[in-house]
Design an enzyme around this catalytic site. Sequence first.
Site, PDB file in Angstrom:
ATOM      1  N   GLU A  27       0.874  -1.186   0.000  1.00  0.00           N
ATOM      2  CA  GLU A  27       0.000   0.000   0.000  1.00  0.00           C
ATOM      3  C   GLU A  27       0.905   1.228   0.000  1.00  0.00           C
ATOM      4  O   GLU A  27       1.630   1.477   0.957  1.00  0.00           O
ATOM      5  CB  GLU A  27      -0.904  -0.017   1.235  1.00  0.00           C
ATOM      6  CG  GLU A  27      -1.985   1.055   1.216  1.00  0.00           C
ATOM      7  CD  GLU A  27      -3.000   0.812   2.329  1.00  0.00           C
ATOM      8  OE1 GLU A  27      -4.185   0.628   2.014  1.00  0.00           O
ATOM      9  OE2 GLU A  27      -2.602   0.786   3.505  1.00  0.00           O
ATOM     10  N   ALA A  84      -0.127   4.606  -0.852  1.00  0.00           N
ATOM     11  CA  ALA A  84      -0.756   5.833  -0.347  1.00  0.00           C
ATOM     12  C   ALA A  84      -0.625   5.867   1.171  1.00  0.00           C
ATOM     13  O   ALA A  84      -0.707   4.834   1.838  1.00  0.00           O
ATOM     14  CB  ALA A  84      -2.226   5.884  -0.751  1.00  0.00           C
ATOM     15  N   THR A  89       3.144  10.003   8.120  1.00  0.00           N
ATOM     16  CA  THR A  89       3.922   9.115   7.270  1.00  0.00           C
ATOM     17  C   THR A  89       3.231   7.757   7.235  1.00  0.00           C
ATOM     18  O   THR A  89       2.319   7.499   8.002  1.00  0.00           O
ATOM     19  CB  THR A  89       5.346   8.954   7.828  1.00  0.00           C
ATOM     20  OG1 THR A  89       5.235   8.625   9.216  1.00  0.00           O
ATOM     21  CG2 THR A  89       6.145  10.240   7.680  1.00  0.00           C
ATOM     22  N   LYS A  90       3.671   6.893   6.333  1.00  0.00           N
ATOM     23  CA  LYS A  90       2.973   5.619   6.145  1.00  0.00           C
ATOM     24  C   LYS A  90       3.046   4.748   7.397  1.00  0.00           C
ATOM     25  O   LYS A  90       2.056   4.185   7.828  1.00  0.00           O
ATOM     26  CB  LYS A  90       3.559   4.865   4.948  1.00  0.00           C
ATOM     27  CG  LYS A  90       2.818   3.565   4.603  1.00  0.00           C
ATOM     28  CD  LYS A  90       1.406   3.817   4.115  1.00  0.00           C
ATOM     29  CE  LYS A  90       0.568   2.570   4.010  1.00  0.00           C
ATOM     30  NZ  LYS A  90      -0.865   2.889   3.956  1.00  0.00           N
ATOM     31  N   VAL A  91       4.238   4.613   7.957  1.00  0.00           N
ATOM     32  CA  VAL A  91       4.377   3.775   9.150  1.00  0.00           C
ATOM     33  C   VAL A  91       4.618   4.675  10.354  1.00  0.00           C
ATOM     34  O   VAL A  91       5.571   5.449  10.382  1.00  0.00           O
ATOM     35  CB  VAL A  91       5.544   2.772   8.995  1.00  0.00           C
ATOM     36  CG1 VAL A  91       5.724   1.970  10.284  1.00  0.00           C
ATOM     37  CG2 VAL A  91       5.280   1.850   7.821  1.00  0.00           C
TER      38      VAL A  91
END
Lengths: 345, 345
Positions: free
Chosen positions: B141, B143, B339-341
Amino acid sequence: MTLHSEIFEQPERLASLLDRQKQTVIDIAKAIQSHNVSYAFLAARGTSDNAGRYANYLWGAHNGLPLALAAPSLFTYYQSPPRLQNALVVGVSQSGQSPDIVSVLEEGRRQGCLTLAITNLSDSPLAKAADYVLDIQAGEEKAVAATKTYTAELMAIAMLSAALNNSEERWLELGNIPKWAEQTLALDSAIARISERFRYMSQCVVLGRGFNYATAFEWALKLKELTYIIAEPYSSADFQHGPIAMVEGGFPILAVAPTGKVQESMRDMLTRLRQQQDAELVVISDDKDVLSLAQSQIQLPPQIPEWLTPLVSIVPAQLFACHLTKVKGYDTEKPRSITKVTETH
Amino acid sequence: MTLHSEIFEQPERLASLLDRQKQTVIDIAKAIQSHNVSYAFLAARGTSDNAGRYANYLWGAHNGLPLALAAPSLFTYYQSPPRLQNALVVGVSQSGQSPDIVSVLEEGRRQGCLTLAITNLSDSPLAKAADYVLDIQAGEEKAVAATKTYTAELMAIAMLSAALNNSEERWLELGNIPKWAEQTLALDSAIARISERFRYMSQCVVLGRGFNYATAFEWALKLKELTYIIAEPYSSADFQHGPIAMVEGGFPILAVAPTGKVQESMRDMLTRLRQQQDAELVVISDDKDVLSLAQSQIQLPPQIPEWLTPLVSIVPAQLFACHLTKVKGYDTEKPRSITKVTETH
């Protein structure tokens, strides 16, 4: 003004509750210890649900008791209540009248669980459905926005924790709560001044973590009920997982960050919000470094044990909501669209 | 645009997950049934926490399994984890990397509980800490705002429910999800038009109840992450207990109200909000009467079983958030400040 006077009743009500219900609480603790209880299953709504959030942290941290917040609609609309094997089923409600909360206790009893009602009305349907009743004895609450029944519910939850620990030290610490609450009430006029700055605030975020996750939710609820502000509560950890994106320069963040184990995490978040995102901060804390990050500072008495900070830190938050209501020209006694007793199914 | 294309990937990803992980899920269900599990103890944050809200209702209603949402800071900051006697300990995380969620599973394992990781990365720290791993196989993923991993987490939770029921009928119902999601994606351009009306919306409330309590939370989270709107989610019951006071004429309320057991309660609330409080409504539903209350109507495919509506109703909500982001002139791929993580302790 009833709301303001009920906020001021709190030290006396809390002292009386501690004095008069200690033996009842010890008896309830003994009943819990003599049953095979794996976890607590707690049903509540609104302000009482925020008291449940305190129980989640306190009973988890001090009593090793995991807590599940009930989804009451499973018991009413879906008629598929879960199997409550080895659960202590707890209902928390000032009025003891909301049918959905009562139905959770009735189902708990039907399944043979130990059941406990924490309520301000000892002859309410909730009390009648329970094996044990912890009457919070806050006296009739006339203001629509609950204040003294919230701190009394927290006190009841804290007393039960002390009794389960059988800890004389914790009972002694509880005895200081009325004094600390009294000291906080002395900030009344300072908080009235601070509230003026927020005359035109229409939305904000309220942050708290650990024991004071509950305080963030309750502060936000008072603001929504009384000032019609969109006030959204978060733990600083959940806030980082997405919602922090909302913050732009001048965005108001209210925070509860007393000394304790999550203080460093709260300080890091508030430092980022002030220094990198240029947020507008109102901070309730006893710690000068944390307070110094905020444009508006509300100082708590020193050396309150962390587990009891929610009983004290909500008091200036209640005063802030009360004064802001007047500053905005609204009626503290008659919030629009809501009534004292809300019955949900 | 990655976000938009990941929303469109969902029918295919869900079909593949259902096909490829059915046997794994059946094995996990057998392990749960062979243990003495009294309740589920689930740790998650952000989007995955909303998937946990679905599990709370679904496992409660269909499997009789009560669920406690973990307070991860009890395991990290307070180092006083509760006794997890007879608990199934579940961690849900796309990345499987947040240290606080991993620590809950590690503690569950230490205490001898059955542990399950639901994650998109089968070699993540979360997966390594668990006895069983349900890999949601949504593909990378990219996005920042999670969409396909959310519906994949819901699918994993729904598959586990069907397996615990050992119900062939429910497995057949699950097989229709990709088709319904596909039908909903056909609303893309209609939703783009609806979103224009909200160019200047700065705050709103999102309502859902029962199984779709999760959908209200997830819709609100997408709006906060992507459009920086203050979007606050509520069950219609909790909303009545105070926050409804915020609503004035024109106040925007987004609602998820498909056919099912809580539909009447949602319809009553929406009728009151429109007729008495003059609110501005966006409604996602298959029911024409409920839709007719709204200025903006998003119609779901007919005859989706209520327990599966959250997997379909979130799709138009994702599209609404995606299009509103563009209408407001923001970047769907690079939300500010997140942020993503996200690693929280």
